[in-house]
Design an enzyme around this catalytic site. Sequence first.
Site, PDB file in Angstrom:
ATOM      1  N   CYS A   1      -1.948   2.567   9.206  1.00 22.76           N
ATOM      2  CA  CYS A   1      -3.118   1.771   8.622  1.00 22.76           C
ATOM      3  C   CYS A   1      -4.422   1.883   9.519  1.00 22.76           C
ATOM      4  O   CYS A   1      -5.740   1.519   9.382  1.00 22.76           O
ATOM      5  CB  CYS A   1      -2.748   0.480   8.747  1.00 22.76           C
ATOM      6  SG  CYS A   1      -1.338   0.219   7.415  1.00 22.76           S
TER       7      CYS A   1
ATOM      8  N   HIS B   1       0.668  -1.088  -0.103  1.00 23.25           N
ATOM      9  CA  HIS B   1      -0.097  -0.037   0.001  1.00 23.25           C
ATOM     10  C   HIS B   1       0.937   1.089  -0.007  1.00 23.25           C
ATOM     11  O   HIS B   1       1.893   1.216   0.647  1.00 23.25           O
ATOM     12  CB  HIS B   1      -0.797   0.089   1.246  1.00 23.25           C
ATOM     13  CG  HIS B   1      -2.118  -0.806   1.527  1.00 23.25           C
ATOM     14  ND1 HIS B   1      -2.615  -1.418   2.335  1.00 23.25           N
ATOM     15  CD2 HIS B   1      -3.110  -0.926   0.376  1.00 23.25           C
ATOM     16  CE1 HIS B   1      -3.825  -1.784   2.151  1.00 23.25           C
ATOM     17  NE2 HIS B   1      -4.121  -1.502   0.823  1.00 23.25           N
TER      18      HIS B   1
HETATM   19  N1  ARG Z   1      -3.848  -7.111   6.784  1.00 23.83           N
HETATM   20  C1  ARG Z   1      -4.327  -5.832   6.132  1.00 23.83           C
HETATM   21  C2  ARG Z   1      -4.330  -6.065   4.441  1.00 23.83           C
HETATM   22  O1  ARG Z   1      -3.657  -6.785   4.153  1.00 23.83           O
HETATM   23  C3  ARG Z   1      -3.416  -4.499   6.315  1.00 23.83           C
HETATM   24  C4  ARG Z   1      -3.991  -3.454   5.754  1.00 23.83           C
HETATM   25  C5  ARG Z   1      -3.138  -2.055   6.119  1.00 23.83           C
HETATM   26  N2  ARG Z   1      -3.605  -1.014   5.818  1.00 23.83           N
HETATM   27  C6  ARG Z   1      -2.762  -0.003   5.486  1.00 23.83           C
HETATM   28  N3  ARG Z   1      -3.614   0.934   5.181  1.00 23.83           N
HETATM   29  N4  ARG Z   1      -1.561  -0.083   4.944  1.00 23.83           N
HETATM   30  O2  ARG Z   1      -5.399  -5.626   3.760  1.00 23.83           O
END
Ligand code: ARG
Length: 272
Positions: free
Chosen positions: A260, A166
């Site tokens: 996150c 991300h």
């Molecule tokens: N386990 C989640 C996923 O893989 C983590 C999300 C993390 N969020 C972020 N904004 N980077 O979707």
Amino acid sequence: MTREYLMCPPQHFAVEYAINPWMDPAVEVDRELAGKQWELLRVTLTDLGHTVHVLPARAGLPDMVYAANGAFSVDGTVYGARFRHPQRRSEAAAHHRFYLDRGWTYIPASETNEGEGDFAYVPGVAGGVILAGYGFRTDPAAHAEAQEVLGRPVVSLRLVDPRFYHLDTALAVLDEHRIAYFPGAFSTAAQRVLAQLFPDAVLADDADALAFGLNLVSDGRHVVLNSAATGLAQRLAAAGYRPVAVELTELRKGGGSVKCCVAELRPAPPQT
Ligand code: ARG
């Protein structure tokens, strides 16, 4: 300046599947500790004078604690999320409800995108620009859609390292016009674009990035970041910011840290 945030408690947090390289369902998660660490993050933000709304967690959605992924708002308009993985898909509806109940203009997405996970807003550059990541989760088509919905130029940046799946794992907005980022997470062309737009950026190294240091929340002065990112904290202090370290060892097991867990709400500026 005080900010408005949205968080969701890790009441049902678990690592039950692996949709990013940090997740290993074989590793134990201490949910009680996750709850304590999350609460400390919430209190850290409210102690800094910010408003934190809490979205109730839902059973069966173990990643819902990562509230940043639920939507992306600019000036009172919300561009809804549409999750890539079926395991997270129903989270979008909970976020939708939150905004509807408060009278925000909410535009649902037709294209796959994971909200603030892949979108960041820099208010002071060219009247407000959106930085948008793609390569792992958000489709580039969503970048064009976000531009149509939000009426701000969108700069598309290609992510190339699956550990930084991300945008918010590799880039953070520090204040009106400044960002911090880890160049290695981006394609060569995207690195050039970032260097051109942000010559004064704070650059993070591998160690900072792997410690989830860039997954931070800044109010323009205080920068709340993962306590493991000690090098980045020093660099931020040298650049004039006040680093505030928080420990989030449990939530890191799901592949996330401070940012996150925190969605920023950007209401319309007050009418004058
Ligand atoms: N386990 C989640 C996923 O893989 C983590 C999300 C993390 N969020 C972020 N904004 N980077 O979707």
